[in-house]
Design a protein around this motif. Sequence first.
Motif, PDB file in Angstrom:
ATOM      1  N   ALA A   1       0.850  -1.187   0.000  1.00 30.84           N
ATOM      2  CA  ALA A   1       0.000   0.000   0.000  1.00 30.84           C
ATOM      3  C   ALA A   1       0.883   1.234   0.000  1.00 30.84           C
ATOM      4  N   VAL A   2       0.315   2.334  -0.465  1.00 32.17           N
ATOM      5  CA  VAL A   2       1.064   3.585  -0.529  1.00 32.17           C
ATOM      6  C   VAL A   2       1.068   4.257   0.844  1.00 32.17           C
ATOM      7  N   VAL A   3       2.258   4.634   1.285  1.00 29.55           N
ATOM      8  CA  VAL A   3       2.431   5.324   2.563  1.00 29.55           C
ATOM      9  C   VAL A   3       3.192   6.621   2.307  1.00 29.55           C
ATOM     10  N   ALA A   4       2.650   7.724   2.796  1.00 27.79           N
ATOM     11  CA  ALA A   4       3.365   9.000   2.745  1.00 27.79           C
ATOM     12  C   ALA A   4       4.178   9.143   4.020  1.00 27.79           C
ATOM     13  N   ARG A   5       5.476   9.276   3.870  1.00 24.91           N
ATOM     14  CA  ARG A   5       6.365   9.383   5.032  1.00 24.91           C
ATOM     15  C   ARG A   5       7.272  10.606   4.887  1.00 24.91           C
ATOM     16  N   ALA A   6       7.837  11.030   5.987  1.00 23.62           N
ATOM     17  CA  ALA A   6       8.806  12.125   5.954  1.00 23.62           C
ATOM     18  C   ALA A   6       9.950  11.767   5.015  1.00 23.62           C
ATOM     19  N   ALA A   7      10.334  12.703   4.167  1.00 24.78           N
ATOM     20  CA  ALA A   7      11.408  12.455   3.207  1.00 24.78           C
ATOM     21  C   ALA A   7      12.773  12.437   3.880  1.00 24.78           C
ATOM     22  N   GLU A   8      12.851  13.031   5.073  1.00 23.33           N
ATOM     23  CA  GLU A   8      14.125  13.087   5.785  1.00 23.33           C
ATOM     24  C   GLU A   8      13.851  13.021   7.287  1.00 23.33           C
ATOM     25  N   VAL A   9      14.630  12.208   7.984  1.00 23.77           N
ATOM     26  CA  VAL A   9      14.446  12.063   9.434  1.00 23.77           C
ATOM     27  C   VAL A   9      15.797  12.042  10.130  1.00 23.77           C
TER      28      VAL A   9
END
Length: 214
Positions: A134-142
Motif C-alpha cells: 500500500a502507498v504510505v506518505a512518510r517524511a522524506a528526511e528524518v
Amino acid sequence: MATPRGHAPLAEQVEELLATGGPLPIVAAGDPVLRRGTERFEGQLGPGLLARFVEALRVTMREAPGVGLAAPQVGVPLRIAVIEDPAPVPEEVRLVRGRVPQPFRVLVNPAYERIGAVRAAFFEGCLSMPGWQAVVARAAEVRLRGEDEFGRPVDEVFSGWPARIVQHETDHLDGVLYLDRAEVRSLSSNQAMAERWTQPTPEQAAEALGFELP
C-alpha cells in the motif's frame, strides 16, 4: 551479578527461539505482540545472546527477503531492529525513490523525528503482512537517534528510501504497522503490483484507485 528482575523471561524466550536454528518464524499481523510496543533494551540479553539474536534477525531478514526486521516481528518485545538494503533496482527507480544501498545496521532503542515538511509517497510492504502493498506518505528526511548493538550512540540523518526503512522499522517498535499510515484505497496484492503498478511512482495507481498523494 544478579539478573535484573523481569529480564530472565526475555532471555529465556530468545534462547528458545534460537534453539530451533535457521531463520526465525515471522509473526503475522493479528498477533498482539505487534501492537503492544516494546521494552527499551537495557541489557536484558547478555552480550553473547544479543550477538546471536542479531545474527538470527539478519539471517531471517535476508531469507524472507526484506530490507528490515524488528524484534517484535519474531515475537520478542525488545526495542531492537535490523536494516539492510542492497537496493538492486533500475536507475530510474533509484533516482525517483532515493533508494541507495544500505549496509547491515543494528538499531537499538531507536527514535526518529522528521526534518522539514516534505513527504514522499510510495508503495510499501511488510514481512508481517505478506502478499500486500500500500502507498504510505512518510517524511522524506528524518533524524534517527539510538544506539548500535555495542551501546555506541547513533545520531544520523536519513533521507530517501533509507529514511522510509528506518521509519517503518522504528514504527514496529511502537506497535504501529505500515497500514496504519497507508492510503487504504491503494492496498494492492503482489499480483496486482506486478501486473499494474510497477512504475517508479504511484501516480497512476492514485488516479486509477482514487486516492490522493501529498
